[in-house]
Scaffold this motif. Structure first.
Motif, PDB file in Angstrom:
ATOM      1  N   GLY A  91      75.113 -65.930   6.468  1.00  0.00           N
ATOM      2  CA  GLY A  91      75.428 -65.227   5.233  1.00  0.00           C
ATOM      3  C   GLY A  91      76.831 -65.558   4.757  1.00  0.00           C
ATOM      4  O   GLY A  91      77.584 -66.279   5.433  1.00  0.00           O
ATOM      5  N   VAL A  92      77.192 -65.019   3.612  1.00  0.00           N
ATOM      6  CA  VAL A  92      78.469 -65.380   3.005  1.00  0.00           C
ATOM      7  C   VAL A  92      79.032 -64.189   2.233  1.00  0.00           C
ATOM      8  O   VAL A  92      78.287 -63.327   1.749  1.00  0.00           O
ATOM      9  N   THR A  93      80.366 -64.136   2.134  1.00  0.00           N
ATOM     10  CA  THR A  93      81.032 -63.108   1.334  1.00  0.00           C
ATOM     11  C   THR A  93      81.343 -63.676  -0.039  1.00  0.00           C
ATOM     12  O   THR A  93      81.957 -64.736  -0.155  1.00  0.00           O
ATOM     13  N   ILE A  94      80.914 -62.965  -1.085  1.00  0.00           N
ATOM     14  CA  ILE A  94      81.072 -63.434  -2.468  1.00  0.00           C
ATOM     15  C   ILE A  94      81.833 -62.383  -3.279  1.00  0.00           C
ATOM     16  O   ILE A  94      81.614 -61.179  -3.113  1.00  0.00           O
ATOM     17  N   PHE A  95      82.709 -62.845  -4.136  1.00  0.00           N
ATOM     18  CA  PHE A  95      83.477 -61.935  -5.004  1.00  0.00           C
ATOM     19  C   PHE A  95      82.609 -61.499  -6.173  1.00  0.00           C
ATOM     20  O   PHE A  95      82.033 -62.313  -6.897  1.00  0.00           O
ATOM     21  N   ASN A  96      82.492 -60.175  -6.333  1.00  0.00           N
ATOM     22  CA  ASN A  96      81.695 -59.599  -7.420  1.00  0.00           C
ATOM     23  C   ASN A  96      82.616 -59.260  -8.582  1.00  0.00           C
ATOM     24  O   ASN A  96      83.491 -58.401  -8.482  1.00  0.00           O
ATOM     25  N   GLN A  97      82.387 -59.953  -9.714  1.00  0.00           N
ATOM     26  CA  GLN A  97      83.264 -59.753 -10.877  1.00  0.00           C
ATOM     27  C   GLN A  97      83.155 -58.341 -11.428  1.00  0.00           C
ATOM     28  O   GLN A  97      84.152 -57.763 -11.870  1.00  0.00           O
ATOM     29  N   SER A  98      81.962 -57.760 -11.386  1.00  0.00           N
ATOM     30  CA  SER A  98      81.779 -56.440 -11.991  1.00  0.00           C
ATOM     31  C   SER A  98      82.470 -55.336 -11.198  1.00  0.00           C
ATOM     32  O   SER A  98      82.990 -54.377 -11.763  1.00  0.00           O
ATOM     33  N   THR A  99      82.464 -55.465  -9.875  1.00  0.00           N
ATOM     34  CA  THR A  99      83.099 -54.442  -9.032  1.00  0.00           C
ATOM     35  C   THR A  99      84.507 -54.832  -8.608  1.00  0.00           C
ATOM     36  O   THR A  99      85.216 -54.006  -8.019  1.00  0.00           O
ATOM     37  N   GLN A 100      84.891 -56.079  -8.906  1.00  0.00           N
ATOM     38  CA  GLN A 100      86.209 -56.590  -8.525  1.00  0.00           C
ATOM     39  C   GLN A 100      86.451 -56.452  -7.017  1.00  0.00           C
ATOM     40  O   GLN A 100      87.536 -56.097  -6.555  1.00  0.00           O
ATOM     41  N   GLY A 101      85.379 -56.735  -6.260  1.00  0.00           N
ATOM     42  CA  GLY A 101      85.481 -56.664  -4.809  1.00  0.00           C
ATOM     43  C   GLY A 101      84.580 -57.695  -4.160  1.00  0.00           C
ATOM     44  O   GLY A 101      83.688 -58.277  -4.807  1.00  0.00           O
ATOM     45  N   PHE A 102      84.814 -57.931  -2.885  1.00  0.00           N
ATOM     46  CA  PHE A 102      84.002 -58.881  -2.137  1.00  0.00           C
ATOM     47  C   PHE A 102      82.781 -58.169  -1.540  1.00  0.00           C
ATOM     48  O   PHE A 102      82.890 -57.041  -1.032  1.00  0.00           O
ATOM     49  N   GLU A 103      81.658 -58.831  -1.615  1.00  0.00           N
ATOM     50  CA  GLU A 103      80.410 -58.291  -1.082  1.00  0.00           C
ATOM     51  C   GLU A 103      79.802 -59.284  -0.108  1.00  0.00           C
ATOM     52  O   GLU A 103      79.825 -60.505  -0.358  1.00  0.00           O
ATOM     53  N   PHE A 104      79.266 -58.755   0.966  1.00  0.00           N
ATOM     54  CA  PHE A 104      78.621 -59.607   1.952  1.00  0.00           C
ATOM     55  C   PHE A 104      77.141 -59.766   1.619  1.00  0.00           C
ATOM     56  O   PHE A 104      76.433 -58.775   1.430  1.00  0.00           O
ATOM     57  N   HIS A 105      76.702 -61.013   1.524  1.00  0.00           N
ATOM     58  CA  HIS A 105      75.295 -61.323   1.288  1.00  0.00           C
ATOM     59  C   HIS A 105      74.710 -61.853   2.597  1.00  0.00           C
ATOM     60  O   HIS A 105      75.011 -62.972   3.016  1.00  0.00           O
ATOM     61  N   PRO A 106      73.896 -61.037   3.289  1.00  0.00           N
ATOM     62  CA  PRO A 106      73.387 -61.454   4.598  1.00  0.00           C
ATOM     63  C   PRO A 106      72.465 -62.661   4.502  1.00  0.00           C
ATOM     64  O   PRO A 106      71.721 -62.823   3.532  1.00  0.00           O
ATOM     65  N   GLY A 107      72.525 -63.506   5.526  1.00  0.00           N
ATOM     66  CA  GLY A 107      71.673 -64.669   5.610  1.00  0.00           C
ATOM     67  C   GLY A 107      70.349 -64.352   6.291  1.00  0.00           C
ATOM     68  O   GLY A 107      70.083 -63.208   6.674  1.00  0.00           O
ATOM     69  N   PRO A 108      69.503 -65.350   6.479  1.00  0.00           N
ATOM     70  CA  PRO A 108      68.173 -65.120   7.053  1.00  0.00           C
ATOM     71  C   PRO A 108      68.185 -64.668   8.503  1.00  0.00           C
ATOM     72  O   PRO A 108      67.160 -64.244   9.025  1.00  0.00           O
ATOM     73  N   VAL A 109      69.351 -64.743   9.169  1.00  0.00           N
ATOM     74  CA  VAL A 109      69.423 -64.298  10.555  1.00  0.00           C
ATOM     75  C   VAL A 109      69.329 -62.770  10.652  1.00  0.00           C
ATOM     76  O   VAL A 109      69.090 -62.226  11.739  1.00  0.00           O
ATOM     77  N   PHE A 110      69.479 -62.074   9.529  1.00  0.00           N
ATOM     78  CA  PHE A 110      69.379 -60.615   9.528  1.00  0.00           C
ATOM     79  C   PHE A 110      67.907 -60.208   9.396  1.00  0.00           C
ATOM     80  O   PHE A 110      67.427 -59.821   8.323  1.00  0.00           O
ATOM     81  N   ALA A 111      67.220 -60.303  10.511  1.00  0.00           N
ATOM     82  CA  ALA A 111      65.804 -59.950  10.585  1.00  0.00           C
ATOM     83  C   ALA A 111      65.489 -59.561  12.016  1.00  0.00           C
ATOM     84  O   ALA A 111      66.281 -59.815  12.931  1.00  0.00           O
ATOM     85  N   ASN A 112      64.348 -58.924  12.206  1.00  0.00           N
ATOM     86  CA  ASN A 112      63.942 -58.554  13.563  1.00  0.00           C
ATOM     87  C   ASN A 112      63.511 -59.776  14.360  1.00  0.00           C
ATOM     88  O   ASN A 112      63.821 -59.897  15.548  1.00  0.00           O
ATOM     89  N   ILE A 113      62.782 -60.666  13.718  1.00  0.00           N
ATOM     90  CA  ILE A 113      62.335 -61.896  14.371  1.00  0.00           C
ATOM     91  C   ILE A 113      62.740 -63.077  13.503  1.00  0.00           C
ATOM     92  O   ILE A 113      62.386 -63.146  12.315  1.00  0.00           O
ATOM     93  N   VAL A 114      63.520 -63.971  14.073  1.00  0.00           N
ATOM     94  CA  VAL A 114      64.008 -65.155  13.357  1.00  0.00           C
ATOM     95  C   VAL A 114      63.370 -66.390  13.966  1.00  0.00           C
ATOM     96  O   VAL A 114      63.497 -66.636  15.172  1.00  0.00           O
ATOM     97  N   ILE A 115      62.662 -67.149  13.146  1.00  0.00           N
ATOM     98  CA  ILE A 115      62.050 -68.398  13.597  1.00  0.00           C
ATOM     99  C   ILE A 115      62.987 -69.540  13.215  1.00  0.00           C
ATOM    100  O   ILE A 115      63.192 -69.820  12.036  1.00  0.00           O
ATOM    101  N   ALA A 116      63.590 -70.161  14.215  1.00  0.00           N
ATOM    102  CA  ALA A 116      64.509 -71.286  13.996  1.00  0.00           C
ATOM    103  C   ALA A 116      63.736 -72.576  14.239  1.00  0.00           C
ATOM    104  O   ALA A 116      63.651 -73.063  15.362  1.00  0.00           O
ATOM    105  N   ASP A 117      63.146 -73.113  13.186  1.00  0.00           N
ATOM    106  CA  ASP A 117      62.258 -74.260  13.318  1.00  0.00           C
ATOM    107  C   ASP A 117      63.066 -75.554  13.423  1.00  0.00           C
ATOM    108  O   ASP A 117      63.954 -75.806  12.610  1.00  0.00           O
ATOM    109  N   GLU A 118      62.738 -76.354  14.453  1.00  0.00           N
ATOM    110  CA  GLU A 118      63.419 -77.634  14.706  1.00  0.00           C
ATOM    111  C   GLU A 118      64.935 -77.436  14.762  1.00  0.00           C
ATOM    112  O   GLU A 118      65.698 -78.082  14.053  1.00  0.00           O
TER     113      GLU A 118
END
Length: 331
Positions: A91-118
């Motif tokens: 995931g990545v932290t992105i600056f939100n222009q409307s709130t004038q703050g940084f927000e964390f956008h979680p990546g696909p690893v935020f799940a109960n079961i993660v399939i890491a193919d190849e």
């Protein structure tokens, strides 16, 4: 593990019944591989992770998707490629222009079961994005720790034959996996059933057998399985046998011994027992220990496998028996 609260017969049978229903549903798409399915469920209930290493086309991804489908929870699949970035996983932290703050956008690893193919097709830098989350169940981005959902299981696949465009998993990454499994080729009758196609189902068509809350309760039950003190000593001596074996350059670490005993607890409970037997440790020795070993250069040149060395270790370490009986060498 050792606990003051003993499992009741009702808890043991309830756990075994749920595990059997999970295995039965998964086995409708993963045909003829009951032991592979049982070991995968063992990793789930032992809070471990699974590395499926085999040639293409034998059902590695199908098994991973089937496990995700039978547990009613959030699951994501990550297709690892050389251009995949760590932020694409964590995931990545992105600056939100409307709130004038940084927000964390979680990546696909935020799940109960993660399939890491190849998984071995991604660069070492991207592979390292999984190190923290597989061990600590958290992801640190820009100095802030973010917990992932529980239960959390990574099921990774890799092809050990085709090495073009791949990156070998480092020992630190391999050590994060509780078990390494090989699905293997099906037997003749099973392959005929595959060709007929009449009995095949897509993993997405599987019915959820349980939910993540129940899996969390089953994980807690597995932690209460009894291991007698002589079996703790047996596990330690098996690990010590890998550290002194002349054909092994690097033996199993204490983390590997912990993984063996944790897996044995879940494995025994799946089999309908609230206690661990020496046979449980033996059955799990290769899937838990083999990928943690580094053979000597001479052993590799002579084609010696980790499985062969572990079989030698088992034969050399006496099996603990009930009090009053002499110990016998492993078989």
């Amino acid at each position: 593990m050792t606990t003051t609260t003993q499992l009741t017969p009702h808890e043991v049978t309830g756990f075994a019944s749920t595990a059997a229903r999970l295995a039965g549903e998964i086995s409708t798409v993963v045909l003829g591989k009951p032991q592979v399915v049982r070991l995968t469920l063992t990793a789930l209930f032992a809070q471990g992770h699974v590395l499926l290493e085999d040639v293409p086309g034998v059902g590695k991804t199908t098994l991973a998707r089937a496990v995700a489908a039978t547990v009613h929870g959030h699951w994501r699949r990550i297709q690892f490629t050389p251009d995949l970035l760590p932020a694409d996983v964590s995931g990545v932290t992105i600056f939100n222009q409307s709130t004038q703050g940084f927000e964390f956008h979680p990546g696909p690893v935020f799940a109960n079961i993660v399939i890491a193919d190849e998984i071995n097709r991604a660069s070492p830098k991207t592979q390292s994005a999984l190190l923290e989350v597989m061990e600590e169940r958290t992801v640190t981005v820009d100095g802030v720790r973010h917990p992932v959902p529980r239960p959390f299981l990574v099921v990774a696949t890799q092809n050990p034959v085709e090495m073009d465009g791949t990156y070998r998993l480092p020992e630190a990454q391999l050590d994060r996996f509780l078990v390494r499994l090989s699905v293997g080729y099906p037997d003749e009758q099973t392959e005929i059933e595959v060709l007929r196609g009449a009995t095949l189902r897509s993993p997405e068509a599987l019915d959820p057998v349980t939910d993540t809350a129940t899996v969390g309760q089953l994980i807690q039950l597995a932690q209460r399985v009894h291991i007698a003190d002589p079996l703790y000593g047996y596990a330690v001596r098996l690990a010590a046998g890998t550290r002194t074996h002349p054909q092994i350059r690097v033996g199993v670490s204490p983390r590997g011994v912990i993984a063996l005993t944790r897996a044995a607890c879940a494995y025994a409970l799946i089999g309908g027992r609230g206690f661990v037997l020496p046979e449980d440790l033996k059955a799990l020795l290769e899937p838990v220990f083999a990928h943690r070993l580094l053979l000597t250069a001479d052993a590799q040149l002579r084609g010696v496998t980790a499985a062969e060395v572990l079989a030698d270790v088992v034969r050399s370490v006496p099996v603990p028996l009930p009090a009053g009986q002499p110990a016998a060498a492993g078989v």
